[in-house]
Design a protein around this motif. Sequence first.
Motif, PDB file in Angstrom:
ATOM      1  N   THR A   1     -94.643 -68.321 -51.089  1.00 59.54           N
ATOM      2  CA  THR A   1     -94.531 -69.380 -50.192  1.00 59.54           C
ATOM      3  C   THR A   1     -95.391 -69.966 -49.797  1.00 59.54           C
ATOM      4  O   THR A   1     -97.493 -69.694 -49.886  1.00 59.54           O
ATOM      5  N   GLY A   2     -95.209 -70.872 -49.033  1.00 56.09           N
ATOM      6  CA  GLY A   2     -95.955 -72.348 -48.032  1.00 56.09           C
ATOM      7  C   GLY A   2     -97.368 -70.704 -46.967  1.00 56.09           C
ATOM      8  O   GLY A   2     -96.593 -69.901 -46.256  1.00 56.09           O
ATOM      9  N   THR A   3     -98.199 -71.506 -46.582  1.00 54.63           N
ATOM     10  CA  THR A   3     -98.890 -70.563 -46.243  1.00 54.63           C
ATOM     11  C   THR A   3    -100.128 -71.401 -44.834  1.00 54.63           C
ATOM     12  O   THR A   3    -100.216 -72.420 -44.889  1.00 54.63           O
ATOM     13  N   ASP A   4    -100.646 -70.471 -44.245  1.00 49.91           N
ATOM     14  CA  ASP A   4    -101.371 -70.928 -43.672  1.00 49.91           C
ATOM     15  C   ASP A   4    -102.805 -71.781 -43.774  1.00 49.91           C
ATOM     16  O   ASP A   4    -103.754 -73.200 -43.625  1.00 49.91           O
ATOM     17  N   PHE A   5    -103.323 -72.081 -45.731  1.00 55.45           N
ATOM     18  CA  PHE A   5    -103.681 -72.069 -46.272  1.00 55.45           C
ATOM     19  C   PHE A   5    -102.859 -73.130 -47.335  1.00 55.45           C
ATOM     20  O   PHE A   5    -103.582 -74.245 -47.784  1.00 55.45           O
ATOM     21  N   THR A   6    -102.405 -73.141 -47.685  1.00 50.51           N
ATOM     22  CA  THR A   6    -101.649 -73.232 -48.878  1.00 50.51           C
ATOM     23  C   THR A   6    -100.828 -74.319 -47.613  1.00 50.51           C
ATOM     24  O   THR A   6     -99.505 -73.910 -47.395  1.00 50.51           O
ATOM     25  N   ALA A   7    -100.910 -75.049 -47.533  1.00 49.64           N
ATOM     26  CA  ALA A   7     -99.934 -75.442 -45.900  1.00 49.64           C
ATOM     27  C   ALA A   7     -99.494 -76.365 -46.382  1.00 49.64           C
ATOM     28  O   ALA A   7     -99.374 -77.468 -46.282  1.00 49.64           O
ATOM     29  N   LEU A   8     -97.669 -76.203 -45.616  1.00 53.38           N
ATOM     30  CA  LEU A   8     -96.718 -76.912 -46.331  1.00 53.38           C
ATOM     31  C   LEU A   8     -95.998 -77.054 -45.089  1.00 53.38           C
ATOM     32  O   LEU A   8     -96.372 -76.600 -43.899  1.00 53.38           O
ATOM     33  N   LEU A   9     -95.151 -78.442 -45.337  1.00 53.81           N
ATOM     34  CA  LEU A   9     -93.898 -77.837 -44.089  1.00 53.81           C
ATOM     35  C   LEU A   9     -92.241 -77.487 -44.349  1.00 53.81           C
ATOM     36  O   LEU A   9     -91.155 -77.828 -43.363  1.00 53.81           O
ATOM     37  N   ASN A  10     -92.159 -77.015 -45.400  1.00 55.55           N
ATOM     38  CA  ASN A  10     -90.934 -76.182 -45.444  1.00 55.55           C
ATOM     39  C   ASN A  10     -90.890 -75.218 -44.758  1.00 55.55           C
ATOM     40  O   ASN A  10     -91.739 -74.710 -44.037  1.00 55.55           O
ATOM     41  N   GLU A  11     -89.743 -75.183 -44.539  1.00 54.46           N
ATOM     42  CA  GLU A  11     -89.060 -72.767 -43.622  1.00 54.46           C
ATOM     43  C   GLU A  11     -89.937 -72.361 -44.161  1.00 54.46           C
ATOM     44  O   GLU A  11     -89.709 -72.043 -45.701  1.00 54.46           O
ATOM     45  N   PRO A  12     -89.912 -71.261 -43.587  1.00 55.97           N
ATOM     46  CA  PRO A  12     -91.198 -69.954 -43.591  1.00 55.97           C
ATOM     47  C   PRO A  12     -89.713 -69.053 -44.907  1.00 55.97           C
ATOM     48  O   PRO A  12     -88.432 -69.137 -44.089  1.00 55.97           O
ATOM     49  N   LEU A  13     -89.782 -68.396 -45.554  1.00 48.54           N
ATOM     50  CA  LEU A  13     -89.520 -67.113 -45.775  1.00 48.54           C
ATOM     51  C   LEU A  13     -88.642 -66.524 -45.041  1.00 48.54           C
ATOM     52  O   LEU A  13     -89.343 -65.975 -43.583  1.00 48.54           O
ATOM     53  N   PRO A  14     -87.625 -65.901 -44.808  1.00 47.83           N
ATOM     54  CA  PRO A  14     -87.254 -64.975 -43.158  1.00 47.83           C
ATOM     55  C   PRO A  14     -87.902 -63.985 -43.910  1.00 47.83           C
ATOM     56  O   PRO A  14     -88.249 -63.550 -44.733  1.00 47.83           O
ATOM     57  N   GLU A  15     -87.618 -62.910 -42.269  1.00 46.84           N
ATOM     58  CA  GLU A  15     -88.978 -61.706 -41.785  1.00 46.84           C
ATOM     59  C   GLU A  15     -88.477 -60.449 -42.868  1.00 46.84           C
ATOM     60  O   GLU A  15     -86.832 -60.485 -42.727  1.00 46.84           O
ATOM     61  N   VAL A  16     -88.475 -59.277 -43.520  1.00 42.97           N
ATOM     62  CA  VAL A  16     -87.349 -58.753 -43.949  1.00 42.97           C
ATOM     63  C   VAL A  16     -88.902 -57.622 -43.917  1.00 42.97           C
ATOM     64  O   VAL A  16     -90.361 -57.880 -44.364  1.00 42.97           O
ATOM     65  N   VAL A  17     -88.119 -55.759 -43.596  1.00 43.07           N
ATOM     66  CA  VAL A  17     -89.360 -55.191 -43.316  1.00 43.07           C
ATOM     67  C   VAL A  17     -88.050 -53.731 -44.602  1.00 43.07           C
ATOM     68  O   VAL A  17     -86.834 -53.840 -43.933  1.00 43.07           O
ATOM     69  N   ARG A  18     -88.457 -53.379 -45.250  1.00 43.67           N
ATOM     70  CA  ARG A  18     -88.419 -52.129 -45.770  1.00 43.67           C
ATOM     71  C   ARG A  18     -89.068 -50.645 -45.462  1.00 43.67           C
ATOM     72  O   ARG A  18     -90.086 -50.673 -45.410  1.00 43.67           O
ATOM     73  N   LYS A  19     -88.403 -49.915 -44.557  1.00 37.33           N
ATOM     74  CA  LYS A  19     -88.937 -48.618 -44.631  1.00 37.33           C
ATOM     75  C   LYS A  19     -88.489 -47.536 -45.766  1.00 37.33           C
ATOM     76  O   LYS A  19     -87.680 -47.386 -46.221  1.00 37.33           O
ATOM     77  N   ILE A  20     -89.452 -46.977 -46.531  1.00 41.06           N
ATOM     78  CA  ILE A  20     -89.509 -46.517 -47.673  1.00 41.06           C
ATOM     79  C   ILE A  20     -89.906 -45.203 -47.962  1.00 41.06           C
ATOM     80  O   ILE A  20     -91.517 -44.501 -47.364  1.00 41.06           O
ATOM     81  N   LYS A  21     -89.000 -43.954 -48.197  1.00 42.16           N
ATOM     82  CA  LYS A  21     -89.237 -42.564 -48.231  1.00 42.16           C
ATOM     83  C   LYS A  21     -90.405 -42.507 -48.603  1.00 42.16           C
ATOM     84  O   LYS A  21     -90.148 -43.139 -50.574  1.00 42.16           O
ATOM     85  N   ILE A  22     -91.912 -41.158 -49.150  1.00 47.83           N
ATOM     86  CA  ILE A  22     -92.229 -41.280 -49.974  1.00 47.83           C
ATOM     87  C   ILE A  22     -92.498 -39.611 -50.297  1.00 47.83           C
ATOM     88  O   ILE A  22     -92.720 -39.470 -48.892  1.00 47.83           O
ATOM     89  N   ASP A  23     -93.474 -39.350 -51.394  1.00 40.76           N
ATOM     90  CA  ASP A  23     -94.079 -38.603 -51.229  1.00 40.76           C
ATOM     91  C   ASP A  23     -94.710 -37.791 -52.054  1.00 40.76           C
ATOM     92  O   ASP A  23     -94.841 -39.338 -52.084  1.00 40.76           O
ATOM     93  N   GLU A  24     -95.484 -37.209 -52.637  1.00 43.82           N
ATOM     94  CA  GLU A  24     -96.666 -37.347 -53.605  1.00 43.82           C
ATOM     95  C   GLU A  24     -96.163 -37.506 -55.165  1.00 43.82           C
ATOM     96  O   GLU A  24     -96.386 -37.459 -56.292  1.00 43.82           O
ATOM     97  N   GLU A  25     -94.950 -37.407 -55.260  1.00 36.81           N
ATOM     98  CA  GLU A  25     -94.675 -38.197 -56.484  1.00 36.81           C
ATOM     99  C   GLU A  25     -93.837 -39.115 -56.461  1.00 36.81           C
ATOM    100  O   GLU A  25     -94.133 -39.887 -57.711  1.00 36.81           O
ATOM    101  N   ASN A  26     -92.666 -39.562 -55.435  1.00 34.97           N
ATOM    102  CA  ASN A  26     -92.494 -40.732 -55.920  1.00 34.97           C
ATOM    103  C   ASN A  26     -92.365 -41.560 -54.475  1.00 34.97           C
ATOM    104  O   ASN A  26     -92.541 -41.313 -53.353  1.00 34.97           O
TER     105      ASN A  26
END
Lengths: 328, 328, 328, 328
Positions: D127-152
């Motif tokens: 994606t374009g960023t603060d440094f690779t400064a472009l005029l494209n619209e940003p990508l959507p915001e996405v959040v993933r909540k992921i269950k974890i344990d000491e194996e997986n």
Amino acid sequence: MTWLDDSIMMQRGVGAHREPVQHHLTEELQKTFHYTIGPYSQPVLHVKPGDRIVVDTRDAFGGKIREETDKPSQVLQMPFVNPQNGPIMIEGAEKGDVVAVHIEKMSPRGADPHGYCCMIPNFGALTGTDFTALLNEPLPEVVRKIKIDEENVYWSRRNTLPYRPHIGTLSLSPELDSINSLTPDQHGGNMDVPDMGPGSITYLPVRSPGGRLFIGDAHACQGDGEVCGTAVEYASRTTVRVDLIKQWNFAWPRLENEDALMSIGSARPLEDATRIAFRELVLWMVAEYGFEKWDAYMMLSQAAKVRLGNFVDPKYTVGAMVAKRYLK
Amino acid sequence: MTWLDDSIMMQRGVGAHREPVQHHLTEELQKTFHYTIGPYSQPVLHVKPGDRIVVDTRDAFGGKIREETDKPSQVLQMPFVNPQNGPIMIEGAEKGDVVAVHIEKMSPRGADPHGYCCMIPNFGALTGTDFTALLNEPLPEVVRKIKIDEENVYWSRRNTLPYRPHIGTLSLSPELDSINSLTPDQHGGNMDVPDMGPGSITYLPVRSPGGRLFIGDAHACQGDGEVCGTAVEYASRTTVRVDLIKQWNFAWPRLENEDALMSIGSARPLEDATRIAFRELVLWMVAEYGFEKWDAYMMLSQAAKVRLGNFVDPKYTVGAMVAKRYLK
Amino acid sequence: MTWLDDSIMMQRGVGAHREPVQHHLTEELQKTFHYTIGPYSQPVLHVKPGDRIVVDTRDAFGGKIREETDKPSQVLQMPFVNPQNGPIMIEGAEKGDVVAVHIEKMSPRGADPHGYCCMIPNFGALTGTDFTALLNEPLPEVVRKIKIDEENVYWSRRNTLPYRPHIGTLSLSPELDSINSLTPDQHGGNMDVPDMGPGSITYLPVRSPGGRLFIGDAHACQGDGEVCGTAVEYASRTTVRVDLIKQWNFAWPRLENEDALMSIGSARPLEDATRIAFRELVLWMVAEYGFEKWDAYMMLSQAAKVRLGNFVDPKYTVGAMVAKRYLK
Amino acid sequence: MTWLDDSIMMQRGVGAHREPVQHHLTEELQKTFHYTIGPYSQPVLHVKPGDRIVVDTRDAFGGKIREETDKPSQVLQMPFVNPQNGPIMIEGAEKGDVVAVHIEKMSPRGADPHGYCCMIPNFGALTGTDFTALLNEPLPEVVRKIKIDEENVYWSRRNTLPYRPHIGTLSLSPELDSINSLTPDQHGGNMDVPDMGPGSITYLPVRSPGGRLFIGDAHACQGDGEVCGTAVEYASRTTVRVDLIKQWNFAWPRLENEDALMSIGSARPLEDATRIAFRELVLWMVAEYGFEKWDAYMMLSQAAKVRLGNFVDPKYTVGAMVAKRYLK
């Protein structure tokens, strides 16, 4: 059943179930090796999808470096390096198709086989070059002559490296351009990806009728980046099986092996090569493996592997990989 | 006596004192325009050093964009953009020589002349591209049709820009490669340097017999960087005088005008283009103007000017300049 | 009425119509010069918007190089180079505001003033560096001691250059970080933009209470890119007038002079610095001059000028300019 | 005897044979987490070489993202992300020494542990960023909540990934600068190298008295490049043993594990990060393993492995590795 039976090539190649005809592209048959990859050269072989070709490749120095006292700057004459076999015409290959190249076997050619590794002035990752144009004095010229066999690369008294051969330069022709064999790009070219050895299948998009396959630049082994500019360059007998996948549209080379799929990008700066490799991999996962785009992007953020191919040529090469087990 | 009499071209060109023969390279004579610059195409004209050529160039879109409602993505078909006139053979040009191209005049062609400026998807400095490969949506397609005459570019109701024409793409053939007309490199190509207009002389090293001059891509005006991807692209009548300088060895294009000398580098990342331009300028000052190397380097640190040419093509272009008054 | 009366600073500065109080930041008052720009150092001066400050700057070598026989590698001790005056607190400056710095005058300090230009090992545009890490031997160390006055820089027997002074390093404090004075970034820093001399106004966004203005690194003249790594570095008496513009939100430094507006980006690779400069300029034209976004982008493609500032520091600096006459 | 007994840390650490004292850096003890890494913050712990520290780290979002409906752009406030524990003072650490950090164990903290992965606007590799400064619209915001344990890591219904934890950000203080915790550099910082997990030892050069160790940014797993901008970010209980190696001089972080040594470079463009990593590795092999310089360079060309760490932060991170078996 091996992974190969389940590969894209065997699942979708039009010649997958033909009895392969075997061809031998000898030096005599090749006659004129090529230093530029394009639509303007004379075909040396016509094959059908599914055929097997044994290719006798020359080393990247065209055999001109034989002893450790040879000076690359005197013996090599730009742009006449990295000689390529081909073009090989694949029957039925048209724009919009893909040629699959399964590397089956790579052996050193000749009695008492050796490979050669050189430091060439103004070439390599840790020196000023023609593009990273500096005023520093060039590094010294160094030539290493290295005994090889099908098990080992006898690098030095101290270090023996495993023989892990791969093809450095594998290409189809661009549509209009003819590109020197030192440069990788969308057409393939001098990618120097260590994974492109026996057991791998490379997929190259067709842009010119017959595809026009070029192959050369065998390496007995190579580290990530090929940082001094050269690998253990050797004359090989390389056996490939080629096939044709109709109407498979993508822009950049792809590779499959037993465990993973890889997209390959070549560009400068290195971040652009990496971006290409990842974008192509995301698009591949979306188009053919049922991933939602952001899910693919975010999962690669947790599970991708990256391979640095060449880090010395006019464009750098990066492969982005995902394990096949995540695509099921 | 004008500066021109004192230029390198007039001082060293083998045809400098010949009575020029004038040629006219019309669209009819050109017949087939070229999209790749190399040694494989048929010459359209043979000239002698010192001759004058009036070239009727097409605009970079090949005339396919005529109205603001045209969609570049539908009308243009890659890689068939940026059509080039040529190749023009210069008598006596051999590897190791240099062809000089003095642009004398550039006029719009046709009645009611217009230029066109477009935003093309995934092309330009402030968008993801084929190389800076991102997942963002592309910018919109926009076409501007702009009235021009030999004084002004009527950009908008608000802004009239001065007509400051230049040639965007000027090339000799590489030795073996054939390079698409979108890419600048050592052979010249799509440099988009605003200084390359009337009153400038460009020097291009010969790598193929006869040099094989290609020319096209006239711009009625252009800012540094050509950041949206296109300038005010127009069909021009461009008059050049060409000459031949024997045995002048250098790698990258050079430019001379009344006030300054410029070395031109094209590469990615942009720092490599800049490094090339500066190294070549240092080496030029040392080889021909009696500067000690570190003195040249340090003085450029105080007195050089930099021009950003294209900042959108497969390689970016930078010119490094030194005022002639410092070379006396 | 001069252009200055019409400048953003004079139109919007809260102190524009105050009678300026004049301060003199002598070496004695400064006492401890700073090598890092941040919120952790003790203020040396408190001023009101509209005040004038005469600043006695040290040269970038801290005065440690006095003769051509001095060795930078022995005399200079990283990171103690490029000493900065400040921090100067501007009354009322808060996050979301902008500090304007109008450079009114720059004079050499001391009797028989000289500047110094050095080639420092592994520093400069045409050498391997700490970041472009190579194995080549470094370039030689060279020191030039150069007589200067308010008209000329007496570079060599052969070349006299005009005295065109500017401030190399001009900064406000970041919010949390403290950044070495060699690095330019959003806070300003070591930009080395030749336009930042007498007659220019620089606008810097406030991120820390009082702004915390740092200034130093005067150059008697400098070419685009400052390619050998240093300009003609000298101890200056620099007169600035500072002002405060409330609630003006942007991220990167901006500059105004009689003819043009400039946005300044600092990053690596150089294309990112250039992208930043252009994106900021487009956004500025849209936010404050009534341009539609794509119109601004496309017009800059025809009318922008680019200035390469430093091309040697940890981040490179580029200015993108548009003539004020196009903004009316 | 394990590899650890033979590690550089155990061979050369001044505390290698002390009985470790164990410390627990709880959230309560830490109290104020840090967003900038430098010499200006208050120590939270003083330890002796050889001591063990159990560190309770917060996730990179400071725990502010809890549900998939949270918007990073609303919840996160720059530059207050990637909170760091520390600084921890190591007794006796002085400029010219090296602190070794052996990560022994990493566990998720709390009941029902989860990790979080986000797409943040204008942040990430594709994606374009603060440094690779472009005029494209940003990508959507996405959040993933992921269950974890000491194996997986329970990424999705389709894909379970192995738990392969590592520390994303590990630093000593710079000498003068204070660097935000998002940026990797010579001091360590936000490197995001997947190898920096349990079983690894990281070596960081001391530049400030006591070294001032900062640690944070635990990842339950991460692919090469961390391309979407974030890994599976989680609150960890991380156990490290720290030691001090006197008078070991080098510039960039190094890592050791059972099989390999790695040098780590962080820079833009990505080629500079890679060059740094390889140059440092060559110099290491020469200084401590008896290799001749060109032999080391050429052998790495055949045998090196490259790891892409972060490819999204203000500087990118690359590790160059050589197998220990080649160093014997």
